[in-house]
Write a protein that holds these residues in place. Structure first.
Motif, PDB file in Angstrom:
ATOM      1  N   MET A 179      97.082 132.630 -15.618  1.00  0.00           N
ATOM      2  CA  MET A 179      96.470 133.758 -16.333  1.00  0.00           C
ATOM      3  C   MET A 179      95.227 134.261 -15.606  1.00  0.00           C
ATOM      4  O   MET A 179      94.990 135.464 -15.516  1.00  0.00           O
ATOM      5  CB  MET A 179      96.102 133.327 -17.759  1.00  0.00           C
ATOM      6  N   ILE A 180      94.451 133.347 -15.066  1.00  0.00           N
ATOM      7  CA  ILE A 180      93.231 133.722 -14.343  1.00  0.00           C
ATOM      8  C   ILE A 180      93.594 134.402 -13.023  1.00  0.00           C
ATOM      9  O   ILE A 180      93.070 135.461 -12.682  1.00  0.00           O
ATOM     10  CB  ILE A 180      92.336 132.490 -14.113  1.00  0.00           C
TER      11      ILE A 180
ATOM     12  N   SER B 223      96.310 135.921 -12.061  1.00  0.00           N
ATOM     13  CA  SER B 223      97.074 137.170 -12.129  1.00  0.00           C
ATOM     14  C   SER B 223      96.323 138.292 -12.833  1.00  0.00           C
ATOM     15  O   SER B 223      96.833 139.405 -12.940  1.00  0.00           O
ATOM     16  CB  SER B 223      98.402 136.925 -12.846  1.00  0.00           C
ATOM     17  N   ARG B 224      95.127 138.042 -13.272  1.00  0.00           N
ATOM     18  CA  ARG B 224      94.362 139.029 -14.032  1.00  0.00           C
ATOM     19  C   ARG B 224      93.905 140.178 -13.132  1.00  0.00           C
ATOM     20  O   ARG B 224      93.336 139.958 -12.068  1.00  0.00           O
ATOM     21  CB  ARG B 224      93.146 138.354 -14.666  1.00  0.00           C
TER      22      ARG B 224
ATOM     23  N   VAL C 142      88.526 136.829 -15.659  1.00  0.00           N
ATOM     24  CA  VAL C 142      88.909 136.934 -17.059  1.00  0.00           C
ATOM     25  C   VAL C 142      87.886 136.188 -17.918  1.00  0.00           C
ATOM     26  O   VAL C 142      87.367 135.148 -17.528  1.00  0.00           O
ATOM     27  CB  VAL C 142      90.341 136.386 -17.282  1.00  0.00           C
TER      28      VAL C 142
ATOM     29  N   ASP D  26      89.438 135.988 -23.735  1.00  0.00           N
ATOM     30  CA  ASP D  26      90.789 136.514 -23.556  1.00  0.00           C
ATOM     31  C   ASP D  26      91.810 135.406 -23.305  1.00  0.00           C
ATOM     32  O   ASP D  26      93.008 135.625 -23.453  1.00  0.00           O
ATOM     33  CB  ASP D  26      90.827 137.515 -22.397  1.00  0.00           C
ATOM     34  N   LEU D  27      91.351 134.227 -22.914  1.00  0.00           N
ATOM     35  CA  LEU D  27      92.256 133.110 -22.642  1.00  0.00           C
ATOM     36  C   LEU D  27      92.600 132.331 -23.905  1.00  0.00           C
ATOM     37  O   LEU D  27      93.752 131.968 -24.124  1.00  0.00           O
ATOM     38  CB  LEU D  27      91.622 132.155 -21.622  1.00  0.00           C
TER      39      LEU D  27
ATOM     40  N   TYR E 227      83.038 133.901 -17.783  1.00  0.00           N
ATOM     41  CA  TYR E 227      84.093 134.580 -17.033  1.00  0.00           C
ATOM     42  C   TYR E 227      84.573 133.660 -15.910  1.00  0.00           C
ATOM     43  O   TYR E 227      83.773 133.011 -15.238  1.00  0.00           O
ATOM     44  CB  TYR E 227      83.573 135.896 -16.445  1.00  0.00           C
TER      45      TYR E 227
ATOM     46  N   TRP F  78      87.322 133.004 -12.461  1.00  0.00           N
ATOM     47  CA  TRP F  78      88.090 133.616 -11.388  1.00  0.00           C
ATOM     48  C   TRP F  78      88.661 132.526 -10.490  1.00  0.00           C
ATOM     49  O   TRP F  78      88.173 131.399 -10.463  1.00  0.00           O
ATOM     50  CB  TRP F  78      87.233 134.598 -10.577  1.00  0.00           C
TER      51      TRP F  78
END
Length: 133
Positions: free
Chosen positions: A52-53, A55-56, A61, A65-66, A100, A102
């Motif tokens: 998820m991180i 491909s953001r 992110v 949002d996670l 946040y 990355w």
């Protein structure tokens, strides 16, 4: 830096800093370090979080949002993110009340280099092994 000066990671063969598994055996320190990374990736929650991180769009992110993507508490998500950070796969920064995250591509590039067979090289001979399927 000109295009001629660029070095592609993982393309420097056995003499490079990160030889692949098929070019040279790992030493003890490399094995211990990589085992931590593979252990972090061995959990389905952490693997999903990393995906998820990575491909953001925008490259980062917010933890806000996670968390909704999982049926887990926020402290449990934070624990999984901490293990990914300790393995060198992600990094983070606090901005106000939110954190946040990355991807650190250096580690994923290193894993890719270690696990990739050099182009054009055959696999080691498996003479004497049974391959009955």
């Amino acid at each position: 830096m000109s295009k001629q000066d660029l070095v592609v990671l993982g393309q420097d063969g056995a003499d490079g800093c990160c030889p692949g598994l098929l070019t040279a055996p790992l030493d003890e320190a490399q094995s211990v370090e990589l085992a931590k990374v593979f252990k972090a990736l061995g959990d389905p929650i952490r693997l999903r979080l990393l995906s998820m991180i990575a491909s953001r769009a925008g490259g980062e992110v917010c933890v806000c949002d996670l968390t909704p993507a999982f049926d887990l508490s926020q402290p449990t998500i934070s624990h999984h993110l901490k293990l990914l950070r300790q393995a060198g796969l992600i990094d983070c920064e606090r901005r106000g009340t939110w954190v946040y995250y990355w991807l650190l591509p250096e580690m994923t590039d290193r894993l890719a280099g270690i696990l990739t067979r050099p182009a054009g090289q055959p696999l080691p001979d498996r003479a004497g092994t049974a391959v009955d399927a």
